[in-house]
Design a protein around this motif. Sequence first.
Motif, PDB file in Angstrom:
ATOM      1  N   LEU A  34       0.835  -1.199   0.000  1.00 18.79           N
ATOM      2  CA  LEU A  34       0.000   0.000   0.000  1.00 18.79           C
ATOM      3  C   LEU A  34       0.874   1.255   0.000  1.00 18.79           C
ATOM      4  CD1 LEU A  34      -2.731   1.435   0.139  1.00 18.79           C
ATOM      5  CD2 LEU A  34      -2.622   1.181   2.645  1.00 18.79           C
ATOM      6  N   ALA A  35       1.920   1.280   0.803  1.00 13.74           N
ATOM      7  CA  ALA A  35       2.819   2.441   0.851  1.00 13.74           C
ATOM      8  C   ALA A  35       3.427   2.714  -0.521  1.00 13.74           C
ATOM      9  CB  ALA A  35       3.901   2.229   1.903  1.00 13.74           C
ATOM     10  N   LYS A  36       3.845   1.661  -1.193  1.00 15.77           N
ATOM     11  CA  LYS A  36       4.417   1.799  -2.535  1.00 15.77           C
ATOM     12  C   LYS A  36       3.370   2.345  -3.510  1.00 15.77           C
ATOM     13  CE  LYS A  36       6.430  -0.936  -6.253  1.00 15.77           C
ATOM     14  NZ  LYS A  36       6.449  -2.253  -6.845  1.00 15.77           N
ATOM     15  N   ALA A  37       2.146   1.811  -3.449  1.00 19.52           N
ATOM     16  CA  ALA A  37       1.073   2.253  -4.345  1.00 19.52           C
ATOM     17  C   ALA A  37       0.680   3.702  -4.057  1.00 19.52           C
ATOM     18  CB  ALA A  37      -0.136   1.326  -4.202  1.00 19.52           C
ATOM     19  N   LEU A  38       0.611   4.068  -2.791  1.00 15.12           N
ATOM     20  CA  LEU A  38       0.298   5.457  -2.439  1.00 15.12           C
ATOM     21  C   LEU A  38       1.356   6.400  -2.992  1.00 15.12           C
ATOM     22  CD1 LEU A  38      -0.905   5.031   1.258  1.00 15.12           C
ATOM     23  CD2 LEU A  38      -2.320   5.704  -0.702  1.00 15.12           C
ATOM     24  N   ASP A  39       2.617   6.009  -2.870  1.00 14.57           N
ATOM     25  CA  ASP A  39       3.716   6.815  -3.390  1.00 14.57           C
ATOM     26  C   ASP A  39       3.569   7.003  -4.906  1.00 14.57           C
ATOM     27  OD1 ASP A  39       6.248   8.218  -2.979  1.00 14.57           O
ATOM     28  OD2 ASP A  39       7.133   6.556  -4.119  1.00 14.57           O
ATOM     29  N   GLU A  40       3.278   5.925  -5.621  1.00 19.78           N
ATOM     30  CA  GLU A  40       3.102   6.005  -7.073  1.00 19.78           C
ATOM     31  C   GLU A  40       1.894   6.858  -7.453  1.00 19.78           C
ATOM     32  OE1 GLU A  40       3.453   2.437  -9.461  1.00 19.78           O
ATOM     33  OE2 GLU A  40       4.814   1.576  -7.976  1.00 19.78           O
TER      34      GLU A  40
END
Length: 174
Positions: A34-40
Amino acid sequence: DGDPDARIMLVGEMPGDREDREGRPFVGPAGRLLAKALDEAEIDRSSAYVTNVVKHFKFTERGKRRIHQAPNRTEVVACRPWLVAELDLLEPEVLVCLGATAAKAIFGPSFRLTRHRGELLPPPELDDIPWTGNDGPRVVATVHPSAVLRTQSDRATMYAEMVDDLRVAASALR
C-alpha cells in the motif's frame, strides 16, 4: 493511525497478524505494498489517516502461525460504531475503501466492488453515517493490497489497477 487532520482516509478490512502484534494498521506485507502504491499515486502516507472496519484480528492457528479469516457481517456491524466515530472526528474529504469488506461497510451489503472500483462516488446516505448527501467525503473503492499479494493471476496488472484507483482519489484532493 495517521494525521488527525488528514484530508484522505483509507479504510481496510481488519488487522493482519503483524498489525495485531504491533497495534497499527497496514504495517505488514500488505502495508508495504500500500505504501508503494500510495507513493506512485502521489498520496503522502504521512498525511493520510489509515484504519480498518473491524478492529480485531480474526484467525485460526496452524502450528505457530495465525492464519487470517475474513470477518463476517456480524463482526463488521459490531465494529461499525468505531468506524463511524472515526469518520465523524476526521471529516475526510476523500475516503478510500480498500477491499469489498470496507466498501460494504460504507455503502451497505449490496455494494459490488467489481462494478464500482476506481469510480469517484458520492458520499453514501446512511442513517448512522455523520453526513448527508454531498456534505460527506467523495469515496473511491479499490482492491485490498492483500488481494494483490494473494492473486494467482497477473499481479502486475492488478497492482497497476489499484494504483490507478488511488490516483482517482488523489485527483479528488486537488
